[in-house]
Design a protein around this motif. Structure first.
Motif, PDB file in Angstrom:
ATOM      1  N   THR A   1      -0.913  19.432  -8.259  1.00  0.00           N
ATOM      2  CA  THR A   1      -0.079  19.754  -7.105  1.00  0.00           C
ATOM      3  C   THR A   1       0.427  18.506  -6.392  1.00  0.00           C
ATOM      4  O   THR A   1       1.068  18.606  -5.365  1.00  0.00           O
ATOM      5  CB  THR A   1      -0.864  20.611  -6.090  1.00  0.00           C
ATOM      6  N   ALA A   2       0.145  17.338  -6.946  1.00  0.00           N
ATOM      7  CA  ALA A   2       0.527  16.092  -6.293  1.00  0.00           C
ATOM      8  C   ALA A   2       2.042  15.990  -6.195  1.00  0.00           C
ATOM      9  O   ALA A   2       2.769  16.382  -7.093  1.00  0.00           O
ATOM     10  CB  ALA A   2      -0.023  14.904  -7.073  1.00  0.00           C
ATOM     11  N   ALA A   3       2.479  15.493  -5.075  1.00  0.00           N
ATOM     12  CA  ALA A   3       3.903  15.286  -4.862  1.00  0.00           C
ATOM     13  C   ALA A   3       4.063  14.211  -3.802  1.00  0.00           C
ATOM     14  O   ALA A   3       3.169  13.976  -3.005  1.00  0.00           O
ATOM     15  CB  ALA A   3       4.570  16.577  -4.416  1.00  0.00           C
ATOM     16  N   LEU A   4       5.194  13.592  -3.810  1.00  0.00           N
ATOM     17  CA  LEU A   4       5.484  12.586  -2.790  1.00  0.00           C
ATOM     18  C   LEU A   4       5.811  13.279  -1.483  1.00  0.00           C
ATOM     19  O   LEU A   4       6.367  14.372  -1.470  1.00  0.00           O
ATOM     20  CB  LEU A   4       6.667  11.730  -3.224  1.00  0.00           C
ATOM     21  N   SER A   5       5.498  12.632  -0.390  1.00  0.00           N
ATOM     22  CA  SER A   5       5.817  13.200   0.913  1.00  0.00           C
ATOM     23  C   SER A   5       7.327  13.216   1.103  1.00  0.00           C
ATOM     24  O   SER A   5       8.060  12.441   0.484  1.00  0.00           O
ATOM     25  CB  SER A   5       5.161  12.400   2.034  1.00  0.00           C
ATOM     26  N   SER A   6       7.775  14.076   1.982  1.00  0.00           N
ATOM     27  CA  SER A   6       9.217  14.146   2.247  1.00  0.00           C
ATOM     28  C   SER A   6       9.716  12.835   2.862  1.00  0.00           C
ATOM     29  O   SER A   6      10.836  12.409   2.584  1.00  0.00           O
ATOM     30  CB  SER A   6       9.537  15.337   3.147  1.00  0.00           C
ATOM     31  N   GLY A   7       8.889  12.183   3.666  1.00  0.00           N
ATOM     32  CA  GLY A   7       9.278  10.901   4.252  1.00  0.00           C
ATOM     33  C   GLY A   7       9.452   9.821   3.206  1.00  0.00           C
ATOM     34  O   GLY A   7      10.411   9.041   3.254  1.00  0.00           O
ATOM     35  N   THR A   8       8.531   9.767   2.256  1.00  0.00           N
ATOM     36  CA  THR A   8       8.628   8.794   1.177  1.00  0.00           C
ATOM     37  C   THR A   8       9.883   9.051   0.356  1.00  0.00           C
ATOM     38  O   THR A   8      10.640   8.134   0.039  1.00  0.00           O
ATOM     39  CB  THR A   8       7.378   8.828   0.276  1.00  0.00           C
TER      40      THR A   8
ATOM     41  N   THR B   1      15.486   7.894  -1.317  1.00  0.00           N
ATOM     42  CA  THR B   1      16.863   8.377  -1.426  1.00  0.00           C
ATOM     43  C   THR B   1      17.818   7.490  -0.630  1.00  0.00           C
ATOM     44  O   THR B   1      18.886   7.114  -1.117  1.00  0.00           O
ATOM     45  CB  THR B   1      16.968   9.836  -0.956  1.00  0.00           C
ATOM     46  N   ALA B   2      17.427   7.135   0.592  1.00  0.00           N
ATOM     47  CA  ALA B   2      18.276   6.268   1.418  1.00  0.00           C
ATOM     48  C   ALA B   2      18.474   4.907   0.754  1.00  0.00           C
ATOM     49  O   ALA B   2      19.586   4.368   0.750  1.00  0.00           O
ATOM     50  CB  ALA B   2      17.662   6.101   2.806  1.00  0.00           C
TER      51      ALA B   2
ATOM     52  N   ALA C   1      15.595  12.791  -9.481  1.00  0.00           N
ATOM     53  CA  ALA C   1      14.680  11.658  -9.314  1.00  0.00           C
ATOM     54  C   ALA C   1      13.394  12.121  -8.654  1.00  0.00           C
ATOM     55  O   ALA C   1      12.298  11.720  -9.051  1.00  0.00           O
ATOM     56  CB  ALA C   1      15.342  10.560  -8.495  1.00  0.00           C
ATOM     57  N   LYS C   2      13.492  12.977  -7.638  1.00  0.00           N
ATOM     58  CA  LYS C   2      12.298  13.501  -6.982  1.00  0.00           C
ATOM     59  C   LYS C   2      11.451  14.281  -7.971  1.00  0.00           C
ATOM     60  O   LYS C   2      10.240  14.124  -8.014  1.00  0.00           O
ATOM     61  CB  LYS C   2      12.639  14.376  -5.792  1.00  0.00           C
TER      62      LYS C   2
ATOM     63  N   ALA D   1       4.255   5.364  -2.555  1.00  0.00           N
ATOM     64  CA  ALA D   1       4.337   5.332  -1.087  1.00  0.00           C
ATOM     65  C   ALA D   1       4.072   3.927  -0.557  1.00  0.00           C
ATOM     66  O   ALA D   1       4.753   3.473   0.372  1.00  0.00           O
ATOM     67  CB  ALA D   1       3.360   6.334  -0.484  1.00  0.00           C
ATOM     68  N   ASP D   2       3.099   3.226  -1.139  1.00  0.00           N
ATOM     69  CA  ASP D   2       2.819   1.851  -0.717  1.00  0.00           C
ATOM     70  C   ASP D   2       4.019   0.942  -0.972  1.00  0.00           C
ATOM     71  O   ASP D   2       4.366   0.109  -0.129  1.00  0.00           O
ATOM     72  CB  ASP D   2       1.588   1.291  -1.451  1.00  0.00           C
ATOM     73  N   ALA D   3       4.656   1.096  -2.122  1.00  0.00           N
ATOM     74  CA  ALA D   3       5.824   0.282  -2.443  1.00  0.00           C
ATOM     75  C   ALA D   3       6.961   0.553  -1.466  1.00  0.00           C
ATOM     76  O   ALA D   3       7.636  -0.373  -1.006  1.00  0.00           O
ATOM     77  CB  ALA D   3       6.283   0.546  -3.875  1.00  0.00           C
ATOM     78  N   VAL D   4       7.159   1.820  -1.126  1.00  0.00           N
ATOM     79  CA  VAL D   4       8.204   2.176  -0.163  1.00  0.00           C
ATOM     80  C   VAL D   4       7.909   1.546   1.190  1.00  0.00           C
ATOM     81  O   VAL D   4       8.800   1.004   1.851  1.00  0.00           O
ATOM     82  CB  VAL D   4       8.337   3.714  -0.046  1.00  0.00           C
ATOM     83  N   THR D   5       6.657   1.557   1.605  1.00  0.00           N
ATOM     84  CA  THR D   5       6.270   0.963   2.885  1.00  0.00           C
ATOM     85  C   THR D   5       6.542  -0.534   2.894  1.00  0.00           C
ATOM     86  O   THR D   5       7.079  -1.071   3.863  1.00  0.00           O
ATOM     87  CB  THR D   5       4.783   1.240   3.173  1.00  0.00           C
ATOM     88  N   VAL D   6       6.194  -1.215   1.823  1.00  0.00           N
ATOM     89  CA  VAL D   6       6.421  -2.658   1.735  1.00  0.00           C
ATOM     90  C   VAL D   6       7.914  -2.969   1.818  1.00  0.00           C
ATOM     91  O   VAL D   6       8.329  -3.861   2.568  1.00  0.00           O
ATOM     92  CB  VAL D   6       5.818  -3.230   0.430  1.00  0.00           C
TER      93      VAL D   6
END
Length: 72
Positions: free
Chosen positions: A6-13, A18-19, A38-39, A57-62
């Motif tokens: 059931t793992a999925a990326l958060s909508s924020g990530t 996407t942006a 892509a999602k 998610a960590d990569a997106v944060t960085v």
């Protein structure tokens, strides 16, 4: 915590990814289905590798922090 099936990326990530993609690769708005695919592919990776959602998610944060720092 999500189980692998059931793992999925958060909508924020996903919104951040996407942006970033839209900024790097400008597109005609009619191509939004590309981002939806892509999602789906990223969610599939998350189901196959339990650590994938956290790493993505960590990569997106960085990247987001670096971008804010460069803009500031």
């Amino acid at each position: 915590m999500s189980r692998p099936e059931t793992a999925a990326l958060s909508s924020g990530t996903m919104a951040t990814i996407t942006a970033a993609a839209r900024t790097m690769y400008p597109y005609d708005a009619s191509l939004d289905d590309v981002y939806a695919r892509a999602k789906e592919q990223l969610d599939e990776a998350a189901r196959e590798d339990f650590e994938a959602p956290g790493m993505i998610a960590d990569a997106v944060t960085v990247v987001a922090r670096r971008q804010r720092r460069d803009l500031g």
